[in-house]
Design a protein around this motif. Structure first.
Motif, PDB file in Angstrom:
ATOM      1  N   ASN A  93      35.246  36.493  33.316  1.00 43.97           N
ATOM      2  CA  ASN A  93      34.578  36.154  34.819  1.00 43.97           C
ATOM      3  C   ASN A  93      34.788  34.741  35.034  1.00 43.97           C
ATOM      4  N   PRO A  94      35.959  34.390  35.549  1.00 42.80           N
ATOM      5  CA  PRO A  94      36.161  32.853  36.102  1.00 42.80           C
ATOM      6  C   PRO A  94      34.788  32.121  36.807  1.00 42.80           C
ATOM      7  N   GLU A  95      34.465  32.968  37.656  1.00 48.62           N
ATOM      8  CA  GLU A  95      33.420  32.331  38.452  1.00 48.62           C
ATOM      9  C   GLU A  95      31.893  32.244  37.704  1.00 48.62           C
ATOM     10  N   LEU A  96      31.879  32.990  36.553  1.00 46.89           N
ATOM     11  CA  LEU A  96      30.582  32.727  35.738  1.00 46.89           C
ATOM     12  C   LEU A  96      30.913  31.548  34.923  1.00 46.89           C
ATOM     13  N   GLN A  97      32.377  31.479  34.613  1.00 46.79           N
ATOM     14  CA  GLN A  97      32.610  30.042  33.710  1.00 46.79           C
ATOM     15  C   GLN A  97      32.402  28.839  34.419  1.00 46.79           C
ATOM     16  N   GLU A  98      32.782  28.834  35.610  1.00 49.28           N
ATOM     17  CA  GLU A  98      32.546  27.456  36.363  1.00 49.28           C
ATOM     18  C   GLU A  98      31.026  27.335  36.573  1.00 49.28           C
ATOM     19  N   LYS A  99      30.341  28.313  36.661  1.00 51.82           N
ATOM     20  CA  LYS A  99      28.839  28.083  36.759  1.00 51.82           C
ATOM     21  C   LYS A  99      28.344  27.619  35.539  1.00 51.82           C
ATOM     22  N   ALA A 100      28.890  28.334  34.419  1.00 47.48           N
ATOM     23  CA  ALA A 100      28.194  27.843  33.226  1.00 47.48           C
ATOM     24  C   ALA A 100      28.547  26.250  32.892  1.00 47.48           C
ATOM     25  N   PHE A 101      29.738  25.793  33.521  1.00 44.84           N
ATOM     26  CA  PHE A 101      30.227  24.263  32.948  1.00 44.84           C
ATOM     27  C   PHE A 101      29.086  23.609  33.962  1.00 44.84           C
ATOM     28  N   ILE A 102      28.678  23.869  35.166  1.00 44.09           N
ATOM     29  CA  ILE A 102      27.880  23.178  35.841  1.00 44.09           C
ATOM     30  C   ILE A 102      26.303  23.202  35.196  1.00 44.09           C
ATOM     31  N   ALA A 103      25.791  24.197  34.734  1.00 47.01           N
ATOM     32  CA  ALA A 103      24.728  24.424  34.192  1.00 47.01           C
ATOM     33  C   ALA A 103      24.599  23.560  32.998  1.00 47.01           C
ATOM     34  N   ASN A 104      25.537  23.839  32.015  1.00 46.17           N
ATOM     35  CA  ASN A 104      25.679  23.051  30.808  1.00 46.17           C
ATOM     36  C   ASN A 104      25.590  21.368  31.173  1.00 46.17           C
ATOM     37  N   ALA A 105      26.150  21.208  32.051  1.00 49.65           N
ATOM     38  CA  ALA A 105      26.361  19.625  32.457  1.00 49.65           C
ATOM     39  C   ALA A 105      24.904  19.130  32.921  1.00 49.65           C
ATOM     40  N   GLU A 106      24.495  19.862  33.712  1.00 48.29           N
ATOM     41  CA  GLU A 106      23.065  19.595  34.255  1.00 48.29           C
ATOM     42  C   GLU A 106      22.016  19.682  33.184  1.00 48.29           C
ATOM     43  N   ARG A 107      22.095  20.367  32.225  1.00 48.19           N
ATOM     44  CA  ARG A 107      21.108  20.398  31.015  1.00 48.19           C
ATOM     45  C   ARG A 107      21.402  19.240  30.099  1.00 48.19           C
ATOM     46  N   ASN A 108      22.701  18.755  29.790  1.00 53.55           N
ATOM     47  CA  ASN A 108      22.932  17.960  29.096  1.00 53.55           C
ATOM     48  C   ASN A 108      22.544  16.420  29.736  1.00 53.55           C
ATOM     49  N   LYS A 109      22.849  16.454  30.944  1.00 51.04           N
ATOM     50  CA  LYS A 109      22.231  15.124  31.526  1.00 51.04           C
ATOM     51  C   LYS A 109      21.111  14.924  31.835  1.00 51.04           C
ATOM     52  N   TRP A 110      20.119  15.994  31.601  1.00 51.14           N
ATOM     53  CA  TRP A 110      18.429  15.950  31.554  1.00 51.14           C
ATOM     54  C   TRP A 110      18.323  15.515  30.014  1.00 51.14           C
ATOM     55  N   VAL A 111      18.869  15.996  28.988  1.00 53.78           N
ATOM     56  CA  VAL A 111      18.490  15.628  27.650  1.00 53.78           C
ATOM     57  C   VAL A 111      18.996  14.116  27.625  1.00 53.78           C
ATOM     58  N   LEU A 112      19.935  13.704  28.140  1.00 53.81           N
ATOM     59  CA  LEU A 112      20.708  12.509  27.967  1.00 53.81           C
ATOM     60  C   LEU A 112      20.339  11.180  28.991  1.00 53.81           C
ATOM     61  N   ARG A 113      19.533  11.756  30.016  1.00 52.44           N
ATOM     62  CA  ARG A 113      19.220  11.030  30.831  1.00 52.44           C
ATOM     63  C   ARG A 113      18.704   9.395  30.947  1.00 52.44           C
ATOM     64  N   LYS A 114      17.776   9.389  29.603  1.00 51.75           N
ATOM     65  CA  LYS A 114      17.613   8.034  29.315  1.00 51.75           C
ATOM     66  C   LYS A 114      18.472   7.081  28.474  1.00 51.75           C
ATOM     67  N   ASP A 115      19.441   7.919  27.902  1.00 48.94           N
ATOM     68  CA  ASP A 115      20.564   7.426  27.321  1.00 48.94           C
ATOM     69  C   ASP A 115      21.468   6.738  28.370  1.00 48.94           C
ATOM     70  N   ILE A 116      21.862   7.557  29.240  1.00 45.74           N
ATOM     71  CA  ILE A 116      22.813   7.276  30.382  1.00 45.74           C
ATOM     72  C   ILE A 116      22.445   5.889  30.986  1.00 45.74           C
ATOM     73  N   LYS A 117      20.894   6.026  31.408  1.00 43.76           N
ATOM     74  CA  LYS A 117      20.267   4.691  32.055  1.00 43.76           C
ATOM     75  C   LYS A 117      20.415   3.517  30.920  1.00 43.76           C
ATOM     76  N   ARG A 118      20.252   3.779  29.821  1.00 45.00           N
ATOM     77  CA  ARG A 118      20.268   2.554  28.881  1.00 45.00           C
ATOM     78  C   ARG A 118      21.658   2.011  28.364  1.00 45.00           C
ATOM     79  N   PHE A 119      22.542   2.878  28.289  1.00 43.94           N
ATOM     80  CA  PHE A 119      24.067   2.511  27.871  1.00 43.94           C
ATOM     81  C   PHE A 119      25.008   2.458  28.828  1.00 43.94           C
ATOM     82  N   SER A 120      24.800   3.030  29.933  1.00 46.79           N
ATOM     83  CA  SER A 120      26.046   2.947  30.947  1.00 46.79           C
ATOM     84  C   SER A 120      26.176   1.332  31.347  1.00 46.79           C
ATOM     85  N   GLY A 121      27.688   1.213  31.331  1.00 44.17           N
ATOM     86  CA  GLY A 121      28.216  -0.107  31.272  1.00 44.17           C
ATOM     87  C   GLY A 121      28.328  -1.033  30.027  1.00 44.17           C
TER      88      GLY A 121
END
Length: 218
Positions: free
Chosen positions: A120-148
């Motif tokens: 199911n390619p459509e499900l795979q695309e949605k899985a990529f987005i969902a996983n990126a959203e979850r990872n961004k939440w887990v790493l939100r403080k590190d993104i802010k602290r280390f970016s740049g």
């Protein structure tokens, strides 16, 4: 007798001829309207075309979209590295699809049937987005602290962090960042957090919204 036969032939013929002449349009063609005077007419085939090997087909122009550093560019670049963009592939370790998901990661985003996911390619695309959203939440403080900042010679960017989290999970990325590169996870094929951080840096991933419980829902 002969004169009578001639009359019988000539009279109808003369009559038909007179009718035809009466109906024939009295018009002439003005040749000036169709003149080619002053025009450059060249019907010769160029030497390049004349010598062209007909066995070599001329290639049509092919439009290739330039995705650049957009989010779509990020997705497709990562997919090409993972599977060359093949939705239906399974690697030697059992990772699935275009983005090479493991079964445990799929469960975290609400997918419990790997077989259904694979086809199911459509499900795979949605899985990529969902996983990126979850990872961004887990790493939100590190993104802010280390970016740049620069760690181990690599400039840290949000897209690099998200790509590395896709490879190794957000926990391994946290360890890499907080150890300033001393902890550098490597997968079974030799790809490291540092390598993904560098290769996928500088993409625009601002479209990804941090979500603690992101799910892939059709």
């Amino acid at each position: 007798m002969i004169i009578k036969k001639v009359k019988n032939f000539l009279l109808p013929f003369s009559f038909c001829f007179l009718i035809a002449m009466a109906l024939y349009p009295d018009s002439t063609i003005n040749s000036d309207l169709y003149s080619t005077e002053g025009l450059e007419l060249d019907y010769n085939v160029s030497a390049e075309l004349a010598m062209n090997d007909q066995s070599q087909n001329l290639q049509p122009n092919i439009f290739t979209p330039h995705l650049g550093k957009s989010f779509e560019g990020f997705k497709e670049a990562l997919a090409f590295k993972e599977s060359r963009g093949d939705y239906f592939t399974v690697n030697t370790l059992g990772y699935l699809g275009k983005y090479q998901f493991g079964a445990e990661t799929l469960k975290l985003i609400g997918i419990y049937s790997p077989n259904q996911f694979l086809y199911n390619p459509e499900l795979q695309e949605k899985a990529f987005i969902a996983n990126a959203e979850r990872n961004k939440w887990v790493l939100r403080k590190d993104i802010k602290r280390f970016s740049g900042k620069s760690i181990g010679g690599v400039k840290v960017t949000e897209s690099g962090i998200l790509a590395a989290a896709h490879l190794a999970g957000p926990g391994s990325v946290k360890k890499f960042l907080r150890s300033y590169g001393n902890y550098n996870f490597s997968d079974a094929y030799g790809s490291t957090v540092k390598y993904y951080m560098k290769r996928f840096s500088g993409y625009d991933t601002s479209i990804v919204t941090p979500k603690k419980k992101a799910k892939a829902i059709l």
